[in-house]
Design a protein around this motif. Sequence first.
Motif, mmCIF file in Angstrom:
data_model
loop_
_atom_site.group_PDB
_atom_site.id
_atom_site.type_symbol
_atom_site.label_atom_id
_atom_site.label_comp_id
_atom_site.label_asym_id
_atom_site.label_seq_id
_atom_site.Cartn_x
_atom_site.Cartn_y
_atom_site.Cartn_z
ATOM 1 N N THR A 89 -2.877 0.483 11.175
ATOM 2 C CA THR A 89 -4.229 0.771 10.700
ATOM 3 C C THR A 89 -4.411 0.503 9.220
ATOM 4 O OG1 THR A 89 -3.632 3.104 10.394
ATOM 5 C CG2 THR A 89 -4.683 2.497 12.481
ATOM 6 N N SER A 90 -3.329 0.649 8.427
ATOM 7 C CA SER A 90 -3.516 0.487 6.973
ATOM 8 C C SER A 90 -2.295 -0.093 6.265
ATOM 9 C CB SER A 90 -3.884 1.834 6.333
ATOM 10 O OG SER A 90 -2.835 2.763 6.477
ATOM 11 N N GLY A 91 -1.479 -0.829 6.971
ATOM 12 C CA GLY A 91 -0.353 -1.511 6.333
ATOM 13 C C GLY A 91 0.942 -0.739 6.310
ATOM 14 N N GLY A 92 0.855 0.587 6.181
ATOM 15 C CA GLY A 92 2.054 1.411 6.193
ATOM 16 C C GLY A 92 2.993 1.166 5.026
ATOM 17 N N GLN A 94 5.355 -0.894 4.773
ATOM 18 C CA GLN A 94 5.598 -2.312 4.488
ATOM 19 C C GLN A 94 4.633 -2.851 3.423
ATOM 20 O OE1 GLN A 94 6.740 -0.684 7.614
ATOM 21 N NE2 GLN A 94 5.021 -1.797 8.453
ATOM 22 N N ALA A 95 3.412 -2.331 3.397
ATOM 23 C CA ALA A 95 2.395 -2.833 2.473
ATOM 24 C C ALA A 95 2.669 -2.438 1.029
ATOM 25 C CB ALA A 95 1.010 -2.345 2.889
ATOM 26 N N LEU A 96 3.662 -1.589 0.797
ATOM 27 C CA LEU A 96 4.024 -1.245 -0.577
ATOM 28 C C LEU A 96 4.484 -2.478 -1.345
ATOM 29 C CD1 LEU A 96 5.938 2.119 -0.018
ATOM 30 C CD2 LEU A 96 3.709 1.830 -1.109
ATOM 31 N N ARG A 97 4.999 -3.463 -0.629
ATOM 32 C CA ARG A 97 5.464 -4.665 -1.323
ATOM 33 C C ARG A 97 4.316 -5.502 -1.868
ATOM 34 N NH1 ARG A 97 5.290 -9.657 1.323
ATOM 35 N NH2 ARG A 97 5.244 -9.682 3.604
ATOM 36 N N ASN A 98 3.095 -5.213 -1.430
ATOM 37 C CA ASN A 98 1.943 -5.936 -1.963
ATOM 38 C C ASN A 98 1.742 -5.650 -3.449
ATOM 39 O OD1 ASN A 98 1.574 -6.714 0.675
ATOM 40 N ND2 ASN A 98 -0.220 -5.435 1.026
ATOM 41 N N MET A 99 2.291 -4.536 -3.918
ATOM 42 C CA MET A 99 2.118 -4.146 -5.315
ATOM 43 C C MET A 99 3.361 -4.445 -6.154
ATOM 44 S SD MET A 99 0.094 -0.583 -4.592
ATOM 45 C CE MET A 99 1.070 -0.209 -3.122
ATOM 46 N N ALA A 100 4.250 -5.267 -5.609
ATOM 47 C CA ALA A 100 5.475 -5.618 -6.319
ATOM 48 C C ALA A 100 5.747 -7.107 -6.149
ATOM 49 C CB ALA A 100 6.647 -4.792 -5.782
ATOM 50 N N ASP A 101 6.785 -7.588 -6.781
ATOM 51 C CA ASP A 101 7.192 -8.986 -6.650
ATOM 52 C C ASP A 101 8.107 -9.090 -5.432
ATOM 53 O OD1 ASP A 101 8.176 -11.556 -6.825
ATOM 54 O OD2 ASP A 101 8.503 -11.489 -8.983
ATOM 55 N N GLN A 233 2.001 9.003 -11.411
ATOM 56 C CA GLN A 233 2.376 9.901 -10.312
ATOM 57 C C GLN A 233 1.195 10.153 -9.385
ATOM 58 O OE1 GLN A 233 3.857 13.016 -12.989
ATOM 59 N NE2 GLN A 233 5.877 12.812 -12.031
ATOM 60 N N VAL A 234 -0.007 10.230 -9.953
ATOM 61 C CA VAL A 234 -1.211 10.361 -9.131
ATOM 62 C C VAL A 234 -1.383 9.110 -8.268
ATOM 63 C CG1 VAL A 234 -3.725 10.581 -9.152
ATOM 64 C CG2 VAL A 234 -2.341 11.895 -10.783
ATOM 65 N N ALA A 235 -1.169 7.946 -8.889
ATOM 66 C CA ALA A 235 -1.290 6.680 -8.155
ATOM 67 C C ALA A 235 -0.323 6.644 -6.978
ATOM 68 C CB ALA A 235 -1.026 5.507 -9.095
ATOM 69 N N GLN A 236 0.890 7.118 -7.189
ATOM 70 C CA GLN A 236 1.895 7.093 -6.126
ATOM 71 C C GLN A 236 1.496 7.979 -4.950
ATOM 72 O OE1 GLN A 236 5.549 8.159 -8.071
ATOM 73 N NE2 GLN A 236 5.751 6.187 -9.102
ATOM 74 N N ARG A 237 0.733 9.043 -5.217
ATOM 75 C CA ARG A 237 0.278 9.911 -4.132
ATOM 76 C C ARG A 237 -0.655 9.162 -3.174
ATOM 77 N NH1 ARG A 237 2.399 15.073 -2.974
ATOM 78 N NH2 ARG A 237 3.968 15.246 -4.613
ATOM 79 N N PHE A 238 -1.519 8.334 -3.742
ATOM 80 C CA PHE A 238 -2.481 7.599 -2.922
ATOM 81 C C PHE A 238 -1.901 6.289 -2.380
ATOM 82 C CE2 PHE A 238 -5.295 10.262 -5.534
ATOM 83 C CZ PHE A 238 -6.109 10.795 -4.552
ATOM 84 N N LEU A 239 -1.062 5.635 -3.167
ATOM 85 C CA LEU A 239 -0.494 4.352 -2.750
ATOM 86 C C LEU A 239 0.839 4.598 -2.065
ATOM 87 C CD1 LEU A 239 -1.306 2.304 -5.971
ATOM 88 C CD2 LEU A 239 -2.600 2.390 -3.833
ATOM 89 N N PHE A 248 -7.966 5.333 -0.296
ATOM 90 C CA PHE A 248 -6.718 5.641 -0.992
ATOM 91 C C PHE A 248 -6.327 4.519 -1.941
ATOM 92 C CE2 PHE A 248 -4.749 8.822 2.282
ATOM 93 C CZ PHE A 248 -5.802 9.685 2.027
ATOM 94 N N HIS A 249 -6.548 3.276 -1.499
ATOM 95 C CA HIS A 249 -6.170 2.128 -2.321
ATOM 96 C C HIS A 249 -6.960 2.121 -3.633
ATOM 97 C CE1 HIS A 249 -4.368 -1.814 -2.925
ATOM 98 N NE2 HIS A 249 -5.543 -2.264 -3.301
ATOM 99 N N ALA A 250 -8.265 2.361 -3.530
ATOM 100 C CA ALA A 250 -9.096 2.366 -4.729
ATOM 101 C C ALA A 250 -8.706 3.496 -5.679
ATOM 102 C CB ALA A 250 -10.567 2.497 -4.331
ATOM 103 N N ALA A 251 -8.437 4.677 -5.126
ATOM 104 C CA ALA A 251 -8.049 5.814 -5.964
ATOM 105 C C ALA A 251 -6.712 5.564 -6.647
ATOM 106 C CB ALA A 251 -7.983 7.086 -5.112
ATOM 107 N N GLY A 252 -5.774 4.954 -5.918
ATOM 108 C CA GLY A 252 -4.464 4.665 -6.488
ATOM 109 C C GLY A 252 -4.550 3.651 -7.614
ATOM 110 N N LEU A 253 -5.348 2.603 -7.405
ATOM 111 C CA LEU A 253 -5.489 1.572 -8.441
ATOM 112 C C LEU A 253 -6.187 2.131 -9.678
ATOM 113 C CD1 LEU A 253 -6.401 -1.664 -6.449
ATOM 114 C CD2 LEU A 253 -4.165 -0.882 -7.249
ATOM 115 N N LYS A 254 -7.175 3.035 -9.466
ATOM 116 C CA LYS A 254 -7.861 3.654 -10.594
ATOM 117 C C LYS A 254 -6.879 4.481 -11.416
ATOM 118 C CE LYS A 254 -11.347 5.220 -13.073
ATOM 119 N NZ LYS A 254 -10.665 6.263 -13.858
#
Length: 261
Positions: A89-92, A94-101, A233-239, A248-254
């Motif tokens: 439904t939302s990447g799970g 695995q999608a954490l790698r979208n924010m890394a190299d 740390q707030v970002a990590q809670r949402f992402l 969640f994605h928008a809140a984490g990026l903010k």
Amino acid sequence: MRNRPRVAIHKFSSCDGCQLAFLNLGEALLTAAELVEFVHFAEAGPVAPDEKVDIAFVEGSLSTPHELERIRQVRANSTYLVTIGACATSGGVQALRNMADAGQWVAGIYAQPQYIESLATVSPIAQHVPVDLELWGCPVTSRQIVAAIRALLFGVLPVEENDKVCLECKRRQQVCVMVSKGEPCMGPVTRTGCGALCPSFGRDCYGCFGPAENPNTTALSRRFAGLGLLPEQVAQRFLFINNAAPAFHAAGLKAREDSHD
């Protein structure tokens, strides 16, 4: 004997945890097998991924070119397509790698990274094919599975649960861990479905069931800051588990942007 509705359970990039929601039904799964025909369920035995079915349950996110091709075939062969779990439904995770190299990760792990085929980003199923029903959770529960099958067999969609975990805590008379212990709990923005499992053991909610209806992520981010969490740390809670869910994605990026100010 009348023809039974045909059901398939497909696995993509995932841990198999949501498929266990079927197996954990126990005797109820045997009863279900008398009402529907499980034509593809590799975890339990039958393997026929290309068969046409009435209901296809899909676990996992899309992370390889082959999976992208396969989900299109699953969609073409299904009357109803149901995604189950945070990965689908939302990447799970695995999608954490979208924010890394991701390329750097692969090169650091595999001796011959040129043989690893993966998409540039991991994505949920609905970004590529139409989805009829999304069952959130990490993992989903057996109750969700039974409700979905029962409703779809009657040609309707099950009632979607949008209540927040906080309401579930109130119903179960659980003491709020954020108020009593100062734990940065995701319950105020997370949909219920788990039965407030973590708060019932004195732990904060991790957001496993994704965003609830009208989640006020801005207010919760401020509350987390008041509890002493730094912006990252707030970002990590949402992402986290449901990091690709829009709210969640928008809140984490903010929060991540705030950490760089």
